[in-house]
Design an enzyme around this catalytic site. Structure first.
Site, PDB file in Angstrom:
ATOM      1  N   ASP A  78     -95.856 103.095 -15.356  1.00 54.99           N
ATOM      2  CA  ASP A  78     -95.443 103.717 -14.800  1.00 54.99           C
ATOM      3  C   ASP A  78     -95.373 104.810 -13.333  1.00 54.99           C
ATOM      4  O   ASP A  78     -94.545 105.085 -12.652  1.00 54.99           O
ATOM      5  CB  ASP A  78     -94.723 105.035 -15.293  1.00 54.99           C
ATOM      6  CG  ASP A  78     -95.773 106.114 -15.989  1.00 54.99           C
ATOM      7  OD1 ASP A  78     -96.550 106.013 -15.917  1.00 54.99           O
ATOM      8  OD2 ASP A  78     -94.978 107.294 -15.631  1.00 54.99           O
ATOM      9  N   ASP A  85    -100.459 100.837 -19.531  1.00 55.36           N
ATOM     10  CA  ASP A  85    -100.509 103.336 -18.913  1.00 55.36           C
ATOM     11  C   ASP A  85    -100.460 103.588 -20.640  1.00 55.36           C
ATOM     12  O   ASP A  85     -99.797 102.695 -21.265  1.00 55.36           O
ATOM     13  CB  ASP A  85     -99.566 103.377 -18.486  1.00 55.36           C
ATOM     14  CG  ASP A  85    -100.119 104.369 -17.662  1.00 55.36           C
ATOM     15  OD1 ASP A  85    -101.487 105.009 -17.879  1.00 55.36           O
ATOM     16  OD2 ASP A  85     -98.878 105.034 -17.559  1.00 55.36           O
ATOM     17  N   ASP A 109     -99.720 107.022 -20.734  1.00 54.33           N
ATOM     18  CA  ASP A 109     -98.540 108.410 -20.986  1.00 54.33           C
ATOM     19  C   ASP A 109     -97.614 107.810 -19.952  1.00 54.33           C
ATOM     20  O   ASP A 109     -97.719 107.388 -18.846  1.00 54.33           O
ATOM     21  CB  ASP A 109     -99.639 109.424 -20.069  1.00 54.33           C
ATOM     22  CG  ASP A 109    -100.643 110.495 -20.843  1.00 54.33           C
ATOM     23  OD1 ASP A 109    -100.503 111.394 -21.592  1.00 54.33           O
ATOM     24  OD2 ASP A 109    -101.592 109.319 -21.247  1.00 54.33           O
TER      25      ASP A 109
END
Length: 215
Positions: free
Chosen positions: A167, A8, A10
């Site tokens: 996250d 991922d 961000d």
């Protein structure tokens, strides 16, 4: 044996929250509303424009002005998306280690191409990613598994030979759906209300370079 590590963007590779918060606060100022502090923006940052508009205006997508606010937010973000964004500490060391082991690495993000295609080259990666899949590359975004399959197909690696690091719950769900080994980035944008222990990640790491022990 793993052949690729996909990430991922961000909240996993890059700390984008200050620029996202800056765009939100410019929009709020236009509407005569108080700014949101970084501490409030950070856990929402990986939810993108929709999550940040909801935070700033305390509304949901059913509000008649929600889409207007979302589009205006994106216009503000266009002007500041690379002002304060930086790689998290340890990311360069992790990617160095991935490359030294002969593995490929890449990015699967829900950020739109209009930002990803300019932000990723602007970040100081010592080794460029082999693939970048944005939230609109295949017409659907995570947790839909299609971006995961698309990225794996581009680099020619079977999904079960890939690690996916993220996250957010949608990251873990998308990776699991295609058989990738999923890794929770515990340093990322995780809210107090989140329940990451219930997301089903195969591995949890406290900082980026800790992943090297699992490769």
């Amino acid at each position: 044996m793993m052949q690729a590590v996909l990430f991922d963007l961000d909240g996993t590779l890059a700390d984008t929250a200050r620029d996202l918060g800056g765009a939100l606060n410019r929009l709020l100022a236009e509407e005569g509303l108080p700014p949101q502090p970084y501490e409030a923006v950070r856990p929402i940052a990986s939810h993108g424009a929709r999550g940040l508009v909801s935070l700033g205006f305390n509304i949901d997508a059913t509000h008649p002005r929600f889409e207007e606010y979302r589009l205006r937010f994106l216009d503000h973000y266009e002007a500041c998306f690379a002002e304060s964004t930086c790689l998290f500490d340890g990311v360069d060391e992790l990617i160095d280690g991935i490359v030294e082991r002969g593995l490929q690495w890449g990015i699967i993000t829900n950020k739109p191409m209009r930002f990803t295609d300019r932000l990723v080259p602007a970040l100081p990666f010592r080794h460029p990613p082999a693939v970048v899949v944005s939230g609109d590359t295949v017409g659907v975004a995570k947790p839909d598994p299609r971006p995961m399959r698309h990225a794996a197909g581009i680099i020619g690696v079977a999904p079960e030979r890939c690690l996916y690091v993220g996250d957010a719950e949608r990251d873990i769900a998308a990776g699991r759906a295609v058989g990738m080994t999923t890794v929770l980035a515990a340093w990322g944008y995780i809210a107090d209300s989140d329940r990451p222990a219930e997301w089903g990640a195969d591995i949890e790491i406290p900082r980026p370079e800790a992943l090297l022990a699992h490769l």
